[in-house]
Design a protein around this motif. Structure first.
Motif, PDB file in Angstrom:
ATOM      1  N   VAL A  71       0.856  -1.175   0.000  1.00 50.29           N
ATOM      2  CA  VAL A  71       0.000   0.000   0.000  1.00 50.29           C
ATOM      3  C   VAL A  71       0.896   1.230   0.000  1.00 50.29           C
ATOM      4  O   VAL A  71       1.723   1.404   0.894  1.00 50.29           O
ATOM      5  CB  VAL A  71      -0.929   0.017   1.234  1.00 50.29           C
ATOM      6  N   GLN A  72       0.761   2.065  -1.014  1.00 43.28           N
ATOM      7  CA  GLN A  72       1.597   3.259  -1.125  1.00 43.28           C
ATOM      8  C   GLN A  72       1.071   4.341  -0.193  1.00 43.28           C
ATOM      9  O   GLN A  72      -0.080   4.753  -0.276  1.00 43.28           O
ATOM     10  CB  GLN A  72       1.635   3.767  -2.558  1.00 43.28           C
ATOM     11  N   GLU A  73       1.955   4.803   0.708  1.00 45.25           N
ATOM     12  CA  GLU A  73       1.573   5.853   1.650  1.00 45.25           C
ATOM     13  C   GLU A  73       1.967   7.235   1.144  1.00 45.25           C
ATOM     14  O   GLU A  73       1.284   8.207   1.416  1.00 45.25           O
ATOM     15  CB  GLU A  73       2.179   5.577   3.017  1.00 45.25           C
ATOM     16  N   ASP A  74       3.086   7.346   0.437  1.00 44.43           N
ATOM     17  CA  ASP A  74       3.476   8.572  -0.251  1.00 44.43           C
ATOM     18  C   ASP A  74       4.416   8.182  -1.381  1.00 44.43           C
ATOM     19  O   ASP A  74       4.523   7.010  -1.698  1.00 44.43           O
ATOM     20  CB  ASP A  74       4.069   9.623   0.709  1.00 44.43           C
ATOM     21  N   ALA A  75       5.082   9.139  -1.985  1.00 42.55           N
ATOM     22  CA  ALA A  75       5.860   8.901  -3.210  1.00 42.55           C
ATOM     23  C   ALA A  75       6.773   7.676  -3.144  1.00 42.55           C
ATOM     24  O   ALA A  75       6.803   6.882  -4.060  1.00 42.55           O
ATOM     25  CB  ALA A  75       6.664  10.147  -3.563  1.00 42.55           C
ATOM     26  N   ASN A  76       7.536   7.511  -2.081  1.00 45.14           N
ATOM     27  CA  ASN A  76       8.477   6.390  -1.991  1.00 45.14           C
ATOM     28  C   ASN A  76       8.317   5.587  -0.712  1.00 45.14           C
ATOM     29  O   ASN A  76       9.266   4.976  -0.241  1.00 45.14           O
ATOM     30  CB  ASN A  76       9.917   6.897  -2.101  1.00 45.14           C
ATOM     31  N   CYS A  77       7.126   5.551  -0.148  1.00 45.01           N
ATOM     32  CA  CYS A  77       6.898   4.851   1.108  1.00 45.01           C
ATOM     33  C   CYS A  77       5.723   3.882   0.952  1.00 45.01           C
ATOM     34  O   CYS A  77       4.641   4.286   0.530  1.00 45.01           O
ATOM     35  CB  CYS A  77       6.636   5.851   2.231  1.00 45.01           C
ATOM     36  N   TYR A  78       5.972   2.627   1.269  1.00 49.57           N
ATOM     37  CA  TYR A  78       4.955   1.594   1.167  1.00 49.57           C
ATOM     38  C   TYR A  78       4.841   0.867   2.497  1.00 49.57           C
ATOM     39  O   TYR A  78       5.780   0.801   3.265  1.00 49.57           O
ATOM     40  CB  TYR A  78       5.337   0.574   0.081  1.00 49.57           C
ATOM     41  N   ARG A  79       3.664   0.310   2.753  1.00 48.93           N
ATOM     42  CA  ARG A  79       3.480  -0.546   3.919  1.00 48.93           C
ATOM     43  C   ARG A  79       2.820  -1.841   3.446  1.00 48.93           C
ATOM     44  O   ARG A  79       2.253  -1.901   2.343  1.00 48.93           O
ATOM     45  CB  ARG A  79       2.640   0.132   4.987  1.00 48.93           C
ATOM     46  N   LYS A  80       2.903  -2.863   4.286  1.00 46.28           N
ATOM     47  CA  LYS A  80       2.295  -4.143   3.950  1.00 46.28           C
ATOM     48  C   LYS A  80       0.778  -4.015   3.918  1.00 46.28           C
ATOM     49  O   LYS A  80       0.172  -3.435   4.805  1.00 46.28           O
ATOM     50  CB  LYS A  80       2.651  -5.202   4.991  1.00 46.28           C
ATOM     51  N   PRO A  88      11.877  -4.895  -7.562  1.00 47.30           N
ATOM     52  CA  PRO A  88      11.495  -4.029  -6.438  1.00 47.30           C
ATOM     53  C   PRO A  88      12.326  -2.757  -6.311  1.00 47.30           C
ATOM     54  O   PRO A  88      11.808  -1.701  -5.941  1.00 47.30           O
ATOM     55  CB  PRO A  88      11.673  -4.928  -5.214  1.00 47.30           C
ATOM     56  N   SER A  89      13.602  -2.826  -6.652  1.00 43.22           N
ATOM     57  CA  SER A  89      14.445  -1.635  -6.537  1.00 43.22           C
ATOM     58  C   SER A  89      14.026  -0.530  -7.513  1.00 43.22           C
ATOM     59  O   SER A  89      14.372   0.632  -7.313  1.00 43.22           O
ATOM     60  CB  SER A  89      15.923  -1.987  -6.747  1.00 43.22           C
ATOM     61  N   SER A  90      13.245  -0.869  -8.537  1.00 37.50           N
ATOM     62  CA  SER A  90      12.798   0.149  -9.500  1.00 37.50           C
ATOM     63  C   SER A  90      11.838   1.158  -8.861  1.00 37.50           C
ATOM     64  O   SER A  90      11.633   2.237  -9.395  1.00 37.50           O
ATOM     65  CB  SER A  90      12.151  -0.504 -10.718  1.00 37.50           C
ATOM     66  N   ILE A  91      11.245   0.779  -7.715  1.00 40.94           N
ATOM     67  CA  ILE A  91      10.410   1.740  -6.984  1.00 40.94           C
ATOM     68  C   ILE A  91      11.010   2.054  -5.615  1.00 40.94           C
ATOM     69  O   ILE A  91      10.345   2.608  -4.746  1.00 40.94           O
ATOM     70  CB  ILE A  91       8.947   1.265  -6.855  1.00 40.94           C
ATOM     71  N   GLY A  92      12.285   1.668  -5.442  1.00 42.43           N
ATOM     72  CA  GLY A  92      13.013   2.041  -4.239  1.00 42.43           C
ATOM     73  C   GLY A  92      12.716   1.238  -2.991  1.00 42.43           C
ATOM     74  O   GLY A  92      12.842   1.756  -1.888  1.00 42.43           O
ATOM     75  N   ILE A  93      12.312  -0.023  -3.158  1.00 47.74           N
ATOM     76  CA  ILE A  93      12.069  -0.833  -1.968  1.00 47.74           C
ATOM     77  C   ILE A  93      13.007  -2.031  -1.907  1.00 47.74           C
ATOM     78  O   ILE A  93      13.505  -2.503  -2.931  1.00 47.74           O
ATOM     79  CB  ILE A  93      10.608  -1.312  -1.864  1.00 47.74           C
ATOM     80  N   GLN A  94      13.247  -2.497  -0.693  1.00 46.61           N
ATOM     81  CA  GLN A  94      13.997  -3.719  -0.448  1.00 46.61           C
ATOM     82  C   GLN A  94      12.973  -4.797  -0.104  1.00 46.61           C
ATOM     83  O   GLN A  94      12.293  -4.704   0.923  1.00 46.61           O
ATOM     84  CB  GLN A  94      14.975  -3.529   0.712  1.00 46.61           C
ATOM     85  N   ALA A  95      12.853  -5.804  -0.938  1.00 49.08           N
ATOM     86  CA  ALA A  95      11.823  -6.822  -0.768  1.00 49.08           C
ATOM     87  C   ALA A  95      11.884  -7.486   0.598  1.00 49.08           C
ATOM     88  O   ALA A  95      10.842  -7.781   1.199  1.00 49.08           O
ATOM     89  CB  ALA A  95      11.938  -7.855  -1.879  1.00 49.08           C
TER      90      ALA A  95
END
Length: 76
Positions: free
Chosen positions: A29-38, A64-71
């Motif tokens: 779930v995207q919370e802002d531009a580069n922040c996601y939560r489960k 996953p790194s294409s949107i800046g997250i570590q899986a």
């Protein structure tokens, strides 16, 4: 990382026990531009009882790194 036909994104966390090509996915779930939560965990092999159509379909894959997250942060 998979993009689903409803616009949601998720990480594949394990294969399905019934349909190999339809894995179990941890939604993000995207919370802002580069922040996601489960979000919730969904089994892509699930189908609608009335129609028999799958509830979710993969339309694209990305690293996953294409949107800046570590899986590992979302799976462990």
């Amino acid at each position: 990382l998979v993009k689903l036909d409803n616009g949601e994104m998720g990480l594949v966390i394990q294969p399905s026990k019934t349909v190999r090509t339809r894995p179990i996915v941890q939604l993000l779930v995207q919370e802002d531009a580069n922040c996601y939560r489960k979000g919730k965990i969904v089994d892509l092999s699930m189908s609608h009882k009335e129609t028999g159509h799958f509830c979710y379909n993969i339309i694209a894959t990305r690293h996953p790194s294409s949107i800046g997250i570590q899986a590992a942060e979302y799976i462990l």
